[in-house]
Design a protein around this motif. Structure first.
Motif, mmCIF file in Angstrom:
data_model
loop_
_atom_site.group_PDB
_atom_site.id
_atom_site.type_symbol
_atom_site.label_atom_id
_atom_site.label_comp_id
_atom_site.label_asym_id
_atom_site.label_seq_id
_atom_site.Cartn_x
_atom_site.Cartn_y
_atom_site.Cartn_z
ATOM 1 N N UNK A 78 -24.970 33.013 -25.416
ATOM 2 C CA UNK A 78 -23.788 33.710 -25.944
ATOM 3 C C UNK A 78 -24.169 34.666 -27.067
ATOM 4 N N UNK A 79 -25.111 34.266 -27.926
ATOM 5 C CA UNK A 79 -25.528 35.140 -29.028
ATOM 6 C C UNK A 79 -26.173 36.419 -28.492
ATOM 7 N N UNK A 80 -26.932 36.287 -27.412
ATOM 8 C CA UNK A 80 -27.543 37.469 -26.798
ATOM 9 C C UNK A 80 -26.469 38.420 -26.288
ATOM 10 N N UNK A 81 -25.461 37.871 -25.626
ATOM 11 C CA UNK A 81 -24.371 38.693 -25.092
ATOM 12 C C UNK A 81 -23.659 39.433 -26.212
ATOM 13 N N UNK A 82 -23.383 38.749 -27.306
ATOM 14 C CA UNK A 82 -22.680 39.370 -28.433
ATOM 15 C C UNK A 82 -23.531 40.454 -29.097
ATOM 16 N N UNK A 83 -24.828 40.206 -29.191
ATOM 17 C CA UNK A 83 -25.716 41.198 -29.794
ATOM 18 C C UNK A 83 -25.788 42.457 -28.923
ATOM 19 N N UNK A 84 -25.883 42.262 -27.591
ATOM 20 C CA UNK A 84 -25.920 43.412 -26.683
ATOM 21 C C UNK A 84 -24.608 44.178 -26.751
ATOM 22 N N UNK A 85 -23.488 43.460 -26.798
ATOM 23 C CA UNK A 85 -22.183 44.116 -26.888
ATOM 24 C C UNK A 85 -22.068 44.929 -28.170
ATOM 25 N N UNK A 86 -22.598 44.392 -29.255
ATOM 26 C CA UNK A 86 -22.591 45.109 -30.532
ATOM 27 C C UNK A 86 -23.392 46.403 -30.439
ATOM 28 N N UNK A 87 -24.552 46.333 -29.783
ATOM 29 C CA UNK A 87 -25.390 47.523 -29.618
ATOM 30 C C UNK A 87 -24.700 48.567 -28.740
ATOM 31 N N UNK A 88 -24.060 48.117 -27.651
ATOM 32 C CA UNK A 88 -23.368 49.048 -26.764
ATOM 33 C C UNK A 88 -22.222 49.742 -27.480
#
Length: 341
Positions: free
Chosen positions: A131-141
């Motif tokens: 989940x942390x990976x998903x949130x970090x990628x979403x933040x970058x996008x």
């Protein structure tokens, strides 16, 4: 001259590619893609690197990042010579470095969703997963103007401009200090180019990034760069902290400036047409490498390699007659400015 300490110090950098032939693959010669290049890049600045296709710009950028090993020279990053690092040490150090490639479609795996493509550096380096990976990628996008709806799509579902934004997000995933931008707008149309360039400027300020901006488009380089280095046949021939459109002092730089398109048919023919073709990097000319195409060339140009001389305020020029020539490109620059106005 820029203030502060250099983040990158490139000293006498060389990259030669061997040419082999015969049954035993004997080395027959070398392609001198980068040949004794020296320059600094200061913290927080953008250094533009320009020149014709095949002059060694991309090889310089990839060698600085050690994506390809240098033949000789040193690359000092924040006080540490990264040419001395072994493979394990370089893997750890690479978190400080990023790159945006010229062709976004070729640099994205078509089998990976955008979430996996952007998140791969985080996963490989053990920074985030689940989940942390998903949130970090979403933040970058979101930083590059994309949304949650884009997470599970594949590269072919995006436009060229969107794919380039995805590549920028991936380059920023590990919060690097230095990013090589290798012609990041060459595969997009003009309207998208402006958006991408403004995005890169905004991200530079937000993340305190340092850029090496590689391009053959002088207008784009003028918009992005604090200083400009001009490359010809593997060598830096001019490096200026001033506006290259106003202060070009090398005949080759002046020819590049005069060739920038002018949206005015009455000004057609004002560009200087260089004679001949770019010589082969396998067997470059003696002396000044530009002398076979230079209308100002004299005997000394054919015999002696010109050193980069400081013409004042950090403006370096590798020409025996720098400052003494009437390069005749000012009229073309004035016409460009008048057409834009």
């Amino acid at each position: 001259m820029p203030n502060g300490e250099p983040l990158i110090e490139v000293k006498n950098l060389k990259k030669y590619f061997p040419l082999t032939g015969g049954v035993f693959r004997k080395v027959l010669g070398y392609v001198r893609a980068v040949d004794d290049v020296t320059f600094d890049i200061y913290k927080g600045e953008t250094l533009g690197l320009v020149g014709e296709s095949g002059c060694g710009k991309t090889t310089t950028g990839r060698t600085i990042l050690r994506l390809i090993p240098p033949t000789a020279g040193s690359i000092i990053f924040d006080g540490k010579d990264i040419t001395e690092l072994n493979q394990r040490e370089m893997m750890q150090f690479r978190r400080n470095l990023g790159i945006v490639f010229q062709d976004p479609m070729a640099s994205l795996d078509p089998r990976l969703t955008i979430k996996n493509a952007v998140g791969e550096p985080l996963l490989v380096n053990g920074i985030a997963r689940g989940y942390r990976l998903r949130q970090k990628v979403l933040e970058l996008l979101k930083k590059v103007g994309l949304t949650e709806d884009h997470l599970n799509r594949f590269p072919h579902e995006f436009s060229g401009g969107q794919r380039q934004r995805i590549c920028i997000a991936r380059a920023l995933a590990l919060n690097p200090k230095f990013v090589v931008m290798d012609e990041p707008t060459s595969s997009t149309d003009v309207s998208v180019q402006a958006q991408t360039l403004n995005l890169m400027k905004d991200l530079q300020q937000e993340f305190d990034l340092t850029y090496l901006f590689i391009s053959h488009n002088l207008s784009v380089v003028k918009h992005m760069s604090d200083r400009v280095a001009v490359m010809y046949l593997g060598k830096i021939i001019e490096l200026t902290p001033r506006d290259i459109f106003e202060e070009a002092m090398h005949p080759y730089s002046a020819a590049l400036v005069s060739a920038v398109p002018i949206p005015n048919p009455e000004m057609a023919g004002r560009a200087e047409i260089l004679a001949g073709e770019v010589p082969s990097p396998i067997n470059p000319p003696t002396g000044c490498r530009f002398h076979p195409r230079c209308r100002f060339a004299k005997d000394i140009c054919k015999e002696e390699i010109p050193e980069l001389r400081d013409m004042g305020e950090g403006h370096l020029v590798a020409c025996h007659f720098a400052g003494e020539l009437d390069l005749g490109y000012k009229e073309a620059v004035e016409a460009q400015e008048a057409a834009i106005a």
